[in-house]
Each structure stands twice: as structure tokens, then as C-alpha cells.
Design an enzyme around this catalytic site. Structure first.
Site, PDB file in Angstrom:
ATOM      1  CG  HIS B 216      -2.162   1.097   0.787  1.00 43.08           C
ATOM      2  ND1 HIS B 216      -3.052   0.787  -0.199  1.00 43.08           N
ATOM      3  CD2 HIS B 216      -2.396   2.149   1.101  1.00 43.08           C
ATOM      4  CE1 HIS B 216      -3.715   2.061  -0.222  1.00 43.08           C
ATOM      5  NE2 HIS B 216      -3.342   2.599   0.413  1.00 43.08           N
ATOM      6  CE1 TYR B 220      -1.817   7.273  -0.345  1.00 42.12           C
ATOM      7  CE2 TYR B 220      -1.058   5.274   0.950  1.00 42.12           C
ATOM      8  CZ  TYR B 220      -2.119   6.175   0.263  1.00 42.12           C
ATOM      9  OH  TYR B 220      -3.536   5.954   0.561  1.00 42.12           O
ATOM     10  CG  HIS B 367      -9.583   1.240  -6.907  1.00 44.26           C
ATOM     11  ND1 HIS B 367     -10.146   2.468  -6.294  1.00 44.26           N
ATOM     12  CD2 HIS B 367      -8.495   1.349  -5.891  1.00 44.26           C
ATOM     13  CE1 HIS B 367      -9.302   3.118  -5.670  1.00 44.26           C
ATOM     14  NE2 HIS B 367      -8.581   2.165  -5.375  1.00 44.26           N
ATOM     15  CG  PHE B 368      -5.251  -1.481  -9.642  1.00 43.75           C
ATOM     16  CD1 PHE B 368      -4.614  -1.459 -10.877  1.00 43.75           C
ATOM     17  CD2 PHE B 368      -5.496  -2.776  -9.202  1.00 43.75           C
ATOM     18  CE1 PHE B 368      -4.476  -2.622 -11.694  1.00 43.75           C
ATOM     19  CE2 PHE B 368      -5.530  -3.972  -9.882  1.00 43.75           C
ATOM     20  CZ  PHE B 368      -4.759  -3.668 -11.094  1.00 43.75           C
ATOM     21  CG  HIS B 369      -6.301  -0.257 -14.897  1.00 45.79           C
ATOM     22  ND1 HIS B 369      -6.402  -1.117 -14.329  1.00 45.79           N
ATOM     23  CD2 HIS B 369      -5.060  -0.049 -15.876  1.00 45.79           C
ATOM     24  CE1 HIS B 369      -5.287  -1.990 -14.730  1.00 45.79           C
ATOM     25  NE2 HIS B 369      -4.640  -1.361 -15.882  1.00 45.79           N
ATOM     26  NE  ARG B 430      -7.219  -8.124  -8.940  1.00 44.76           N
ATOM     27  CZ  ARG B 430      -5.995  -7.583  -8.191  1.00 44.76           C
ATOM     28  NH1 ARG B 430      -6.362  -7.931  -7.062  1.00 44.76           N
ATOM     29  NH2 ARG B 430      -5.025  -7.088  -8.871  1.00 44.76           N
ATOM     30  NE  ARG B 431      -3.779 -10.043 -10.175  1.00 44.81           N
ATOM     31  CZ  ARG B 431      -3.157 -10.205  -8.962  1.00 44.81           C
ATOM     32  NH1 ARG B 431      -3.388 -10.895  -7.887  1.00 44.81           N
ATOM     33  NH2 ARG B 431      -2.331  -9.253  -8.978  1.00 44.81           N
TER      34      ARG B 431
END
Lengths: 46, 541
Positions: B216, B220, B367-369, B430-431
Site C-alpha cells: 500500500h 503513495y 479502481h487501480f487503473h 479479476r485476473r
């Protein structure tokens, strides 16, 4: 703020509007997911 | 910038952008494959090789090398001095580069299809783990070089606040150095001995704890340099000023404090970690939304200043006065817009109960894209339009493609991300290589959306191609110029006069380490005292 245009005033009103609008959308979207997606399915294991 | 530091930064940027280029082709194949479009050589083995390659190249190689390149440029420009220890800096670059090649070799020969999270008991070739470890070691050398350069400057400027761009990069380094301890332990104590056959089994849960201790704050590590661009470069490019320098420094300090003790929110579904500790990490996770919200306010206010100086009027009408045709500015604006959407999804992911609805579904990639795939990646592309011409001493070429590219990315990511969020809520994992599930009715209900996702992938591929063409055109054929200096936004109220507590890193790093110990020491000790069962390795593909 002396170098800034007088239209800006003492506070960035446009920014406050944008961020405030986002805050409202943020909370409404989170609550919508909670009440319309999560809650009808129930907690895991029920 | 000195010629040497320009070469050093250029080398880092070149590796990062090359990684981005290779990963782009893989991304298109994956998006089309998930829509069940019959591609040549399509197979599960090829798909998982590609997902691993795409994840490692984009999330680890592209980001790390570009951030190192930005750090060198910002340190040189912000401190007004060349990088300390140029030979060491090059050594760090080569260690990271050789490590990257080793990891990529293992991936491309099909010996490391373990995805970018490399969860055991899926087992990769030792070259994969050793290579990624070397990449981290190379980045540590970079951290040391930047910090040494800063300390040299600090000795001569004891009471002066450091440039905000450097402050942000030092916060990035602090977060990275704390975070990578976890993955270093995972690699050295678990994965490398296990992959070499020195031990027979591995504890997968311990690996996951160590991975997410790192995973995580890695977010950042990607985001803070993007925020540095938003705070210090974008307002200047838009013709404005930074609304508040102290607020920006407060944000960077908060990231140092709160980036790491949050990892369990990635492990809500994992056994062996008590609900109470997961809740503590959840509270910290919601806490770290705060600096991002402050960033939204400060950066938008800085852009409002720019817009009004350009003649913008009205409560919201000023937005149209921003220079949307400038590829750096439009990249940042569109990044922020999609990141705002990603923030809502992040708050849902971080909620203990609701996380169960989206866990391991297509929602996650949606989300993470929006976060790393747009807030960081699109910002880095925009920053490349600004930085690369200055590094190579040439004008930006193919300007029309550069202007269009951020908008193509925005449209592509909207299509891709909306489709994946919805199919995730509908239950699509996913995946997965093949989403038809034997034509089950549930899987059939995803079909239109997987095509929408594939269309988004095609837009993203076109956008990435435009970006790479502009970069190649600039480096190879751009008109030579006089390497203008890097310029950063001035704060509205002028530069800070004196160094404040926000400019002292040691106390904040100490507090951050204490918070990490509070968040992780007991759960780790508790886990190690349990009866644990190791697993042998599995090579699935």
C-alpha cells in the site's frame, strides 16, 4: 493576495464550489453503494 | 541542470518509458482476451505471462525509473547543485537495470507467471525474485544519493526551507525506505531461499503480510511524485501560482506518517489477522484520505488562480479558461478528475464490510487503473512532455498528438474502468483469462461490458502509442534548443521565510516508524507464535 485578480476575492470561491460538490458526490456515491449494493446482499456468512 | 545530471535523469526516464511501451502491447492483448476475442497465440499460459509482465513493467519498472528520473531532475534544479556521488548514482542505475532485465527474462521465458503481487505458493524462477530485489537495491542507492545531495545543501542553508519539489521527493524517499523493508524481508527471508530450494515450504500468510506492508505505501510512492507535479509544475504551466506552500508540506508529512500502517485493508479476507487489527488499519486508511482531499483543494485553488489570471470568470466558468491545449496541464486536470472517481471507489474498498462485495473482482482493476493507471501514469506522461525536451535539449515534436493523447487516455480509461467496476459488482473475478465460464447466464450478462472494456483498452493503446511517438520524435528529431531551466510555481504569498517543523524530516520519520511498530508488531508476533503450515511451491503455467 495583492498580485491576484480582484475576481478571486479573499477566498477561491470556485475551488470551494468544486471541492464541496465533490464532497457531496463522494458521500452520496458511498451511501448509494452501501444501501443499493451492499445492504441488499447482506453481510458475508449470513 | 548540469549535463551529467541531465544524462542521468534521461537514462532513468528512458528505461521507464521503454517499460511503459512494452507493457502497453500486453495491456491491449489482455483487454481483448477478456472480451473473448479470438487472438492469435491466445492461451492461458500467454495470458498470465502477459498479466505478470504488464503489472511488473507498469507498476514497478515504469513508475520506479520515472520517479528516480524526476527525483534527479528536481534535486538538481531545486537544490541548485549537481547530484552528490555521480558514480554511485550510475551504479544504482545499473543495479536496478540489471535487476529489471533478470526479472523480465524470467517472466518472458514463462518461468515467473506469478503476477505482480507474486503471492506464494505460486513460485517463480529465482531470477525473478533476485531481479526485483536488485531493482529495489538500485532504488535505495538513488535514495542515498538524493538524500546526500540534500544534506550537502542543508549544511549551507540551515534555516532555509527546502524547495517544495525537493520536499515532496524527500517524502517519497522516506515512504519508500520504510515500505521496502517489508518486501526486502519477504524476498531475503522467504521467497529467494524457497525458490532456490534451500527451504521446502513457505508461509503464504506471512508473505502476504510482508507484501502488503510494502504494497500500500507503494501506492503513495507512485502518488507523491505525481502530487509534486500537481503542486509545483502544473500551476506554473497553467500561468498561475501555488495557493499554499505550507499546506503542500503538511500533505507530504502526512504521507510519511500514514502511508505504511494501513496494509491490512488489503487483507480483509485473509484468516489469521484479527478483526481489531484490520479495523485499526481501516481507520488509518480513512485518515490517509485527508491529505489527498487537501491536495484536491490546494491544487484546484492554484489552478483557479491561473484561470482567473487568464481572464476566467464565474463560479465555475473559470475552468474553461485553463490551457486545456497544453498537454502537461490537460494530463494533470484529467488525472485529477479520474482520481476523484477512484477516491470514491477507494473508500468503498477500505470499508470492512463492503470490501467483501468487490474483493478480487474486476472492480479492483477498474479502481487501480484510475489511481496508479491514471493519477500517476497520466501525470508522468504529462510530466514527460515538460521534462524530456529539457533533458535532451530539443523542442517537443508532434505537438498535435501530444495535445490529443491525454484526452484519448481519459476516454479509454473511462470506458475501461466503468466497465470493470460494473462487472466487478456483477461478480466477474479479476485476473481471469477467459470470461465466458462455459456460457453460463451470469457470465453472458457481462458480455457487453467486457466489450466496452476492450474498446477502452483500444483507446488506451492508441493514446500510449501517441505518447511514445511524441517522445521518440522529440528525442530523435526535435529541433535543438538551449535547454531552458526547470521552473516551478511560486507560492501566492511568496517563498517561505524560515524553516518550520514541516521541513524537519527526522522527527516525522521517527513517528512514522513508531506508528508502523504499533500497527504491525503485535499481529506479526501473534502470527509467528501460531502453529503454521508451510506450502511447497506451485508453477501453475
Amino acid at each position: 493576495m495583492a498580485e491576484l485578480p480582484p475576481e478571486l476575492g479573499k477566498h477561491p470561491r470556485g475551488t470551494l464550489a468544486v471541492v464541496g460538490l465533490y464532497g457531496v458526490i463522494f458521500i452520496l456515491a458511498w451511501l448509494a453503494f452501501f444501501f443499493f449494493v451492499y445492504a441488499p446482499r447482506g453481510v458475508v456468512g449470513r | 541542470m548540469t549535463l551529467h545530471d541531465r544524462k542521468l535523469a534521461t537514462a532513468h526516464m528512458a528505461v521507464g518509458l521503454a517499460a511503459f511501451g512494452v507493457a502497453t502491447f500486453m495491456a491491449l492483448m489482455q483487454a481483448l482476451s477478456r472480451a473473448n476475442l479470438d487472438l492469435p497465440w491466445r492461451s492461458a499460459r500467454m495470458y498470465y505471462l502477459s498479466v505478470t509482465g504488464h503489472g511488473v513493467l507498469m507498476a514497478i519498472v515504469f513508475t520506479t525509473f520515472v520517479i528516480m528520473g524526476l527525483g534527479i531532475a528536481f534535486a538538481n534544479a531545486g537544490l541548485g547543485r549537481p547530484i552528490r556521488g555521480p558514480k554511485l548514482a550510475w551504479l544504482g542505475f545499473w543495479i536496478a537495470f540489471v535487476g529489471t532485465l533478470a526479472a523480465l527474462w524470467a517472466i518472458f521465458v514463462g518461468k515467473a507467471s506469478v503476477l505482480y503481487t507474486f503471492y506464494p505458493p505460486m513460485q517463480a524462477h529465482p531470477a525473478f525474485y533476485i531481479g526485483l530485489t536488485l531493482l529495489v537495491v538500485g532504488s535505495w542507492v538513488w535514495c542515498g544519493v538524493i538524500v546526500a545531495t540534500y544534506l550537502d545543501w542543508r549544511r549551507e542553508h540551515r534555516d532555509q526551507p527546502v524547495a517544495l519539489s525537493v520536499h515532496g521527493m524527500l517524502a517519497t524517499i522516506a515512504v519508500w525506505c520504510i515500505a521496502t523493508v517489508g518486501v526486502a524481508i519477504e524476498m531475503l527471508a522467504q521467497l529467494i531461499p524457497w525458490s532456490l530450494g534451500l527451504v521446502d515450504t513457505i508461509d503464504p500468510l506471512l508473505s502476504r503480510i510482508l507484501f502488503w506492508y510494502f504494497g500500500h505505501p507503494l501506492v503513495y510512492f507512485w502518488l507523491i511524485p505525481a502530487y509534486v507535479i500537481w503542486y509545483t509544475v502544473a500551476p506554473k504551466a497553467a500561468g498561475g501560482k501555488l495557493f499554499s506552500d505550507p499546506l503542500a508540506r503538511l500533505v507530504f508529512v502526512m504521507f510519511i506518517l500514514l502511508s505504511t500502517p494501513v496494509g491490512f485493508h488489503h487483507q480483509f479476507m485473509d484468516p489469521g489477522i484479527s478483526a481489531g487489527w484490520k479495523m485499526l488499519h481501516t481507520v488509518n486508511t480513512l485518515g490517509i484520505l485527508f491529505p489527498s482531499l487537501v491536495t484536491a483543494f490546494t491544487v484546484v485553488a492554484s489552478l483557479e488562480i491561473a484561470a482567473r489570471l487568464r481572464g476566467g470568470r464565474g463560479l465555475l466558468g473559470w475552468i474553461t479558461a485553463l490551457p486545456w491545449g497544453d498537454p502537461l496541464v490537460s494530463s494533470v486536470l484529467l488525472s485529477m478528475l479520474l482520481f476523484a472517481v477512484g477516491g470514491i471507489g477507494g473508500a468503498i474498498n477500505a470499508a470492512y464490510g463492503m470490501n467483501a462485495v468487490v474483493h478480487n473482482t474486476a472492480w479492483i482493476q477498474g479502481h487501480f487503473h484510475l489511481t496508479v493507471g491514471t493519477a500517476s501514469a497520466l501525470t508522468f506522461m504529462g510530466a514527460s512532455y515538460w521534462l524530456v525536451p529539457k533533458l535532451v535539449g530539443r523542442d517537443l515534436e508532434l505537438g498535435l498528438l501530444a495535445k490529443v493523447q491525454p484526452f484519448l487516455w481519459f476516454v479509454g480509461m473511462l470506458l475501461f474502468s466503468i466497465a470493470n467496476h460494473i462487472t466487478g459488482v456483477m461478480g466477474m473475478p479479476r485476473r481471469i483469462y477467459e470470461a465466458s465460464y462455459g456460457d453460463s447466464p451470469v457470465a453472458q450478462s457481462w458480455e457487453g461490458l467486457t466489450l466496452m472494456s476492450a474498446l477502452g483498452g483500444a483507446f488506451l493503446f492508441l493514446s500510449a502509442s501517441f505518447f511514445l511517438l511524441v517522445m521518440l520524435g522529440t528525442v530523435l528529431a526535435g529541433k535543438r534548443n538551449e535547454q531552458p531551466a526547470l521552473e516551478f510555481a511560486e507560492p501566492v504569498n511568496g517563498q517561505l521565510g524560515a524553516r518550520t517543523v514541516l521541513d524537519r524530516f527526522t522527527p516525522w520519520v521517527v513517528v512514522a516508524v513508531v506508528l508502523v511498530i504499533i500497527a504491525y508488531a503485535y499481529p506479526l508476533m501473534s502470527h509467528l507464535q501460531m502453529e503454521r503450515f508451510g506450502s511447497p511451491g506451485f508453477q501453475v503455467f
